[in-house]
Write an enzyme that holds these catalytic residues in place. Structure first.
Site, PDB file in Angstrom:
ATOM      1  N   GLU A 172      33.304  38.858  47.765  1.00 29.86           N
ATOM      2  CA  GLU A 172      34.098  38.125  47.076  1.00 29.86           C
ATOM      3  C   GLU A 172      34.396  36.839  48.008  1.00 29.86           C
ATOM      4  O   GLU A 172      34.487  36.890  49.015  1.00 29.86           O
ATOM      5  CB  GLU A 172      35.430  38.783  46.790  1.00 29.86           C
ATOM      6  CG  GLU A 172      36.472  38.204  46.127  1.00 29.86           C
ATOM      7  CD  GLU A 172      37.830  38.916  46.106  1.00 29.86           C
ATOM      8  OE1 GLU A 172      38.501  39.034  45.217  1.00 29.86           O
ATOM      9  OE2 GLU A 172      37.873  39.624  47.080  1.00 29.86           O
ATOM     10  N   LYS A 188      36.529  38.255  37.094  1.00 31.86           N
ATOM     11  CA  LYS A 188      37.395  39.226  37.437  1.00 31.86           C
ATOM     12  C   LYS A 188      38.424  39.596  36.309  1.00 31.86           C
ATOM     13  O   LYS A 188      39.207  38.801  35.869  1.00 31.86           O
ATOM     14  CB  LYS A 188      38.211  39.208  38.915  1.00 31.86           C
ATOM     15  CG  LYS A 188      38.982  40.293  39.554  1.00 31.86           C
ATOM     16  CD  LYS A 188      39.550  39.907  40.604  1.00 31.86           C
ATOM     17  CE  LYS A 188      40.274  40.957  41.498  1.00 31.86           C
ATOM     18  NZ  LYS A 188      40.720  40.555  42.718  1.00 31.86           N
ATOM     19  N   CYS A 207      36.785  43.542  44.434  1.00 29.23           N
ATOM     20  CA  CYS A 207      38.116  44.154  45.190  1.00 29.23           C
ATOM     21  C   CYS A 207      39.151  44.903  44.929  1.00 29.23           C
ATOM     22  O   CYS A 207      39.024  46.044  44.713  1.00 29.23           O
ATOM     23  CB  CYS A 207      38.642  42.524  45.656  1.00 29.23           C
ATOM     24  SG  CYS A 207      39.762  42.693  47.144  1.00 29.23           S
TER      25      CYS A 207
END
Length: 534
Positions: free
Chosen positions: A292, A352, A403
């Protein structure tokens, strides 16, 4: 001889003195219960990685259960708050690493309220038959609530996420993180009840059977489920994957202060990997994964950044999955994972879905500013994507959870159900320095590996990056704040576990049981109180 007229010794003690002694004893008992609850929370915290002390979790719940037995709901709420703070204050200390203690203390205190609510429920049901199992269901209900509210929830610190090294881990393949949490809590509460009956009630025989089963059944179930860790080998082949950790110029909130430095680091380490492949020191990968924020500027709008990625992809000769912050227009920011192919550039992306409140966007900004002025570092809120994280790369269906998303059951399960044969977790933990945060996140990835029977590729900007086998074993890992590359052959699987297929069904079943039990006890007590009124 005349009969003695002396009063018993207890009657010669003034009533006020007896009352004072009783109050002092009650105060000591209350203090002991409070200490046991706080200590139980600390044991739960200590069970989490990087310490492989999974067995401290049931001991923590044993202390908590002993403190709660026979208490009223209000006392249970207070004891639960102490338990929650005992766990979450040290567990979440990384949230204040570079922004001061206010956000950390506010987050830990708020999340501890869910443990407090669970404590009230456990206290109410502590005398109910089957109390350890019902109490564990109540705890799962509290975890389910805090995983969803507010602002999408905060599942960090769920009991299951501290168990990647424990014998109960195979249960995740049957009922996900909810079943794993339930088993740990039930074992601890069962142990507390067993000790109470042995020591306080001096019980023997059949009266010890129920708490003994509550204490031992989860372990036995975990051992019985262990063959699941060897399952799922469906012959779909393997993938040679490379995980690149390029490192960052500095730890903290300004990890990307130097324009293009993070990107250049990852390109340089990929070039070194390409040289190692050419020299025969490493096998040729089918796929390279960058973390990321590996591109610290938008490569779709900045030609120089795109050229750097093009060069790295052409040098290594295979597609790269990389994290980048994109700015499609002047108002929109996306945290995306790009599929970058040699000679073709960006050919696909995943945005995301679960963006992090107070990190990637600021809810209630004016109020949040009162807690910390650092919220203004997030000048524009990121937008969330609306598509499940699956990308086709090098002929492989790759599931992606970026994440923070790995903490959410549904995000990972959706990607696996959409056909992901391997799970990629690109992450950026540079903001949190040398804290335990990255190890806690790796533990979640290990639980997800078992839950869905998938190999997991964890790519972190500054570490810890890792390759996790479908049985939860870490086969390769990096250190913190070092440039490195991991190359391994990982299995690809298309079969799904029961946990993947049924999703949140086990969690909702346990929530229903826990909440219904609390409501029934409350109703019974109200009816009993009404029956005593004149």
């Amino acid at each position: 001889m005349a009969a003695s007229t002396a009063a018993p010794r207890t009657e010669r003690v003034p009533a006020a003195v007896r009352a004072a002694v009783a109050r002092a004893a009650a105060s000591r008992a209350a203090l002991a219960r409070a200490a046991a609850s706080a200590a139980g929370g600390l044991l739960l915290y200590a069970s989490f990685p990087p310490r492989p002390l999974w067995w401290l979790a049931p001991l923590g719940f044993a202390l908590f259960g002993a403190a709660l037995w026979g208490r009223r709901a209000r006392a249970g709420f207070g004891l639960g708050l102490l338990f929650g703070l005992g766990q979450l204050l040290p567990l979440l200390v990384w949230t204040g690493t570079f922004v001061g203690p206010a956000p950390w203390l506010a987050l830990a205190a708020f999340e501890a309220l869910f443990a407090a609510a669970a404590g009230a429920g456990l206290a109410l049901t502590s005398r109910t038959p089957g109390a350890p199992l019902l109490g564990a269901a109540i705890w799962v209900a509290a975890e389910a609530a805090r995983s969803r509210v507010p602002f999408g929830g905060f599942p960090w610190g769920k009991v299951a996420f501290g168990q990647p090294d424990g014998p109960l881990l195979p249960l995740a393949a049957l009922g996900g993180s909810a079943l794993l949490s339930f088993a740990v809590v039930a074992g601890g509460l069962g142990l507390a009840e067993l000790v109470r009956r042995l020591v306080t009630d001096r019980a023997v025989g059949i009266r010890l059977l129920a708490p003994a089963l509550s204490a031992m059944l989860p372990v036995l179930a975990g051992l019985a489920a262990s063959p699941l860790l060897a399952g799922g080998t469906d012959g779909t082949g393997t993938l040679t994957a490379a995980v690149v950790q390029g490192n960052v110029p500095q730890a903290g909130l300004d990890f990307n202060a130097q324009r293009r430095a993070v990107l250049d680091n990852h390109a340089a380490r990929t070039g070194q990997l390409a040289a190692d492949v050419a020299a025969g020191r490493q096998p040729r990968p089918d796929l390279v994964v960058w973390p990321e924020n590996a591109s610290d500027i938008d490569p779709l709008r900045n030609a120089d950044a795109g050229a750097v990625i093009d060069g790295a992809a052409s040098e290594v000769g295979v597609p790269i999955l990389l994290g980048a912050v994109l700015r499609p227009d002047e108002q929109t920011i996306e945290n995306a994972v790009l599929r970058w192919e040699p000679g073709a550039g960006s050919t696909g992306k995943y945005v995301k879905r679960r963006v992090q409140p107070f990190g990637e966007y600021i809810p209630l900004r004016p109020l949040a500013r009162l807690v910390s002025r650092d919220v203004d570092r997030v000048r524009r809120d990121m937008v969330s994507g609306d598509r499940v994280g699956v990308l086709d790369v090098a002929g492989t269906r790759v599931a992606v959870a970026t994440c923070y998303e790995v903490a959410f059951d549904d995000v990972v399960a959706d990607a696996v159900r959409e056909g992901g044969t391997v799970l990629v977790v690109p992450t950026n933990n540079a903001t949190f320095g040398y804290t335990e945060m990255t190890y806690q996140q790796l533990a979640m990835s290990r639980v997800r590996a078992v839950e869905h029977s998938r190999a997991v590729l964890v790519a972190a900007t500054s570490g810890v990056s890792a390759i996790v086998a479908p049985d939860g074993t870490v086969t390769h890992r990096t250190g913190l704040f070092t440039a490195d590359a991991l190359v391994a052959n990982v299995p690809l699987r298309t079969t799904t576990t029961l946990a993947t297929r049924i999703g949140a069904a086990v969690e909702w079943l346990l929530v229903t049981v826990g909440v219904s039990c609390v409501l029934l006890v409350v109703l019974q007590r109200r009816r009993a109180a009404a029956g005593k009124r004149p």
